[in-house]
Scaffold this motif. Structure first.
Motif, PDB file in Angstrom:
ATOM      1  N   LYS A 162       0.837  -1.188   0.000  1.00 54.17           N
ATOM      2  CA  LYS A 162       0.000   0.000   0.000  1.00 54.17           C
ATOM      3  C   LYS A 162       0.880   1.248   0.000  1.00 54.17           C
ATOM      4  CE  LYS A 162      -4.045   1.983   2.271  1.00 54.17           C
ATOM      5  NZ  LYS A 162      -5.007   1.843   3.388  1.00 54.17           N
ATOM      6  N   VAL A 327     -18.650   9.383   1.684  1.00 53.00           N
ATOM      7  CA  VAL A 327     -17.988   8.629   0.628  1.00 53.00           C
ATOM      8  C   VAL A 327     -18.758   8.675  -0.683  1.00 53.00           C
ATOM      9  CG1 VAL A 327     -19.080   6.440   1.293  1.00 53.00           C
ATOM     10  CG2 VAL A 327     -16.903   6.420   0.061  1.00 53.00           C
ATOM     11  N   GLN A 331     -17.284   9.940  -4.202  1.00 53.41           N
ATOM     12  CA  GLN A 331     -17.340   9.067  -5.376  1.00 53.41           C
ATOM     13  C   GLN A 331     -17.883   9.814  -6.588  1.00 53.41           C
ATOM     14  OE1 GLN A 331     -20.543   6.261  -5.388  1.00 53.41           O
ATOM     15  NE2 GLN A 331     -20.329   6.158  -7.613  1.00 53.41           N
ATOM     16  N   ALA A 340     -17.383   1.715  -3.398  1.00 51.94           N
ATOM     17  CA  ALA A 340     -16.393   0.731  -2.954  1.00 51.94           C
ATOM     18  C   ALA A 340     -15.014   1.075  -3.510  1.00 51.94           C
ATOM     19  CB  ALA A 340     -16.805  -0.673  -3.394  1.00 51.94           C
ATOM     20  N   THR A 342     -13.948   4.081  -4.236  1.00 52.24           N
ATOM     21  CA  THR A 342     -13.485   5.250  -3.490  1.00 52.24           C
ATOM     22  C   THR A 342     -12.921   4.839  -2.140  1.00 52.24           C
ATOM     23  OG1 THR A 342     -15.229   6.546  -4.560  1.00 52.24           O
ATOM     24  CG2 THR A 342     -14.162   7.530  -2.646  1.00 52.24           C
ATOM     25  N   LEU A 343     -13.598   3.927  -1.458  1.00 51.82           N
ATOM     26  CA  LEU A 343     -13.133   3.461  -0.153  1.00 51.82           C
ATOM     27  C   LEU A 343     -11.807   2.719  -0.275  1.00 51.82           C
ATOM     28  CD1 LEU A 343     -16.457   2.281   1.511  1.00 51.82           C
ATOM     29  CD2 LEU A 343     -14.949   4.108   2.304  1.00 51.82           C
ATOM     30  N   ASP A 344     -11.667   1.923  -1.339  1.00 48.46           N
ATOM     31  CA  ASP A 344     -10.414   1.198  -1.543  1.00 48.46           C
ATOM     32  C   ASP A 344      -9.258   2.163  -1.780  1.00 48.46           C
ATOM     33  OD1 ASP A 344     -11.558  -1.268  -1.223  1.00 48.46           O
ATOM     34  OD2 ASP A 344     -11.840  -1.651  -3.365  1.00 48.46           O
ATOM     35  N   TYR A 346      -9.124   5.503  -1.080  1.00 49.87           N
ATOM     36  CA  TYR A 346      -8.902   6.527  -0.048  1.00 49.87           C
ATOM     37  C   TYR A 346      -9.308   6.047   1.349  1.00 49.87           C
ATOM     38  CZ  TYR A 346      -8.329   9.574  -4.070  1.00 49.87           C
ATOM     39  OH  TYR A 346      -7.887  10.131  -5.242  1.00 49.87           O
ATOM     40  N   SER A 347      -9.104   4.777   1.611  1.00 47.99           N
ATOM     41  CA  SER A 347      -9.482   4.237   2.921  1.00 47.99           C
ATOM     42  C   SER A 347      -8.766   4.963   4.058  1.00 47.99           C
ATOM     43  CB  SER A 347      -9.183   2.736   2.987  1.00 47.99           C
ATOM     44  OG  SER A 347      -7.802   2.495   2.752  1.00 47.99           O
ATOM     45  N   ASP A 348      -7.533   5.426   3.798  1.00 45.94           N
ATOM     46  CA  ASP A 348      -6.773   6.105   4.853  1.00 45.94           C
ATOM     47  C   ASP A 348      -7.421   7.413   5.268  1.00 45.94           C
ATOM     48  OD1 ASP A 348      -6.081   6.874   2.176  1.00 45.94           O
ATOM     49  OD2 ASP A 348      -4.414   8.042   2.971  1.00 45.94           O
ATOM     50  N   PHE A 350     -10.544   7.930   5.660  1.00 49.95           N
ATOM     51  CA  PHE A 350     -11.736   7.700   6.474  1.00 49.95           C
ATOM     52  C   PHE A 350     -11.402   7.120   7.836  1.00 49.95           C
ATOM     53  CE2 PHE A 350     -13.364   7.904   2.182  1.00 49.95           C
ATOM     54  CZ  PHE A 350     -14.536   8.617   2.324  1.00 49.95           C
ATOM     55  N   GLU A 351     -10.099   7.075   8.192  1.00 49.98           N
ATOM     56  CA  GLU A 351      -9.702   6.533   9.484  1.00 49.98           C
ATOM     57  C   GLU A 351     -10.358   7.292  10.634  1.00 49.98           C
ATOM     58  OE1 GLU A 351      -7.956   3.914  10.405  1.00 49.98           O
ATOM     59  OE2 GLU A 351      -7.666   3.265   8.343  1.00 49.98           O
TER      60      GLU A 351
END
Length: 384
Positions: A162, A327, A331, A340, A342-344, A346-348, A350-351
């Motif tokens: 990552k 999210v 998107q 999904a 977008t979450l993959d 930019y998952s960091d 949304f911490e």
């Protein structure tokens, strides 16, 4: 089941198996040393025919390189950039090693060895992209009855780590825009072409470079305060092509009021079909020209060496999320196929949402406990 006949060769007796293919055309396979081998072959042919798994040997003799060319020619659904990317991968990484193999001779072991060799010179993500091109072409060969199975499936490939993304702050975006405007001389000065404003559009609206380059004056809706993404400029073999974005990439993006006001001043008096941000001499602005002429030096001036236009798109996602966008909104702004994706990507970002969830749950627990305590107190009878 066909028939078996013997014949003589300089090496002794051999056997020939005659049989009919699923299309009833008669064919044969010869060279069996024993009658038993020929019988077992005929039995396997009948089993494959009954299962619909028969592979015509003549169809699997086509070379991998020839099949790749035919497969790419048949992909009329590809965009010009996708076709150019695939052709480059095939020419540089697949044909030199595997192009001379007949399809039927390409084994899982051979493909695994080739993929392992790629890892010595390519990054893990590049290895996966290259293997994916081969795998997709071989899957079409399976569908076309040329292979019983895809030998590129289930390979052991290097894991992709990552990568951390770079996000600019509001202050850094402003400083970068000012630096871009300060660079260049005469007709090439950034300020004269309003390239600093383009930086802000990239950083606050999340356009891809081709979308920003292809943005026309008429695509700016000043009444609704939106950018209508309806065009994208792609470059193939050095030629710029005006293309349409994918269905989910065509979108309407809200623009902050201050940037919208600057855009209105910037395009005043320009014809609707002209580029909103043109090259200094007119026409669509190329990404490499923008980087070499303005962005690279401007990024160094603010301590962000190597910054790319795509990182300004990452910045747009970051600034939107920090401003409270959910999210689904991000998107739609970025033109991702699904939330999904977008979450993959930019998952960091949304911490912090996880902390908000635990805080909200704790608040609910406290309020529930307080409510129960109050109800119990209300139910206790007062002494007379």
């Amino acid at each position: 089941m066909g028939s078996i006949s013997a014949y003589q060769t300089t090496s002794g007796k051999r056997y020939r198996a005659m049989f009919r293919k699923p299309d009833h055309a008669q064919t044969q396979k010869h060279g069996f040393k024993t009658k038993r081998e020929a019988e077992l072959f005929l039995a396997s042919v009948e089993i494959d025919k009954s299962r619909g798994a028969y592979i015509d040997p003549s169809k699997s003799r086509v070379l991998v390189g020839e099949w790749l060319d035919a497969w790419m020619d048949g992909r009329t659904d590809w965009r010009a950039t996708s076709r150019e990317r695939a052709r480059g991968i095939v020419a540089l990484h697949i044909k030199p090693s595997l192009g001379g193999y007949p399809l039927g001779s390409l084994t899982h072991v051979a493909v695994q060895a080739w993929a392992g060799g790629l890892s010595k010179t390519q990054s893990p993500s590049s290895v996966r992209k290259i293997v994916n091109v081969l795998s997709r072409s071989l899957q079409m060969a399976v569908k076309d009855g040329r292979l019983p199975a895809n030998p590129a499936h289930g390979l052991n490939l290097p894991k992709v780590g990552k990568l951390s993304k770079r996000y600019l702050t509001h202050d850094e975006v402003r400083d970068l825009a000012d630096a871009v405007d300060s660079l260049g001389k005469g007709m090439y000065r950034g300020e004269r072409n309003n390239y600093g404003l383009m930086v802000k559009v990239l950083a606050y609206c999340g356009l891809r470079w081709g979308e920003a380059s292809g943005l026309r004056v008429q695509d700016i809706d000043f009444v609704r305060g939106r950018l209508e993404v309806q065009h994208t400029i792609v470059e193939v073999d050095g030629v710029q092509l005006d293309s349409q974005p994918k269905d989910y990439e065509a979108r309407s993006i809200p623009v902050p009021a201050s940037i919208l006001a600057d855009l209105k001043f910037h395009v005043e008096g320009k014809e609707g079909g002209l580029p909103a941000f043109a090259a200094a001499r007119g026409g669509w602005l190329r990404g490499r020209v923008f980087r070499r002429g303005w962005l690279d030096d401007a990024a160094s001036m603010i301590g962000q060496d190597g910054l790319t236009p795509h990182e300004l798109r990452h910045t747009a996602a970051s600034l939107a999320i920090s401003a409270g966008a959910n999210v689904k909104a991000v998107q739609r702004m970025l033109g991702h196929a699904s939330a999904a994706v977008t979450l993959d990507v930019y998952s960091d970002l949304f911490e912090s949402d996880l902390d908000a969830v635990s805080a909200a749950l704790e608040d609910a627990i406290v309020r529930s406990a307080r409510s129960i305590s109050q109800n119990k107190s209300a139910s206790i009878p007062l002494p007379e």
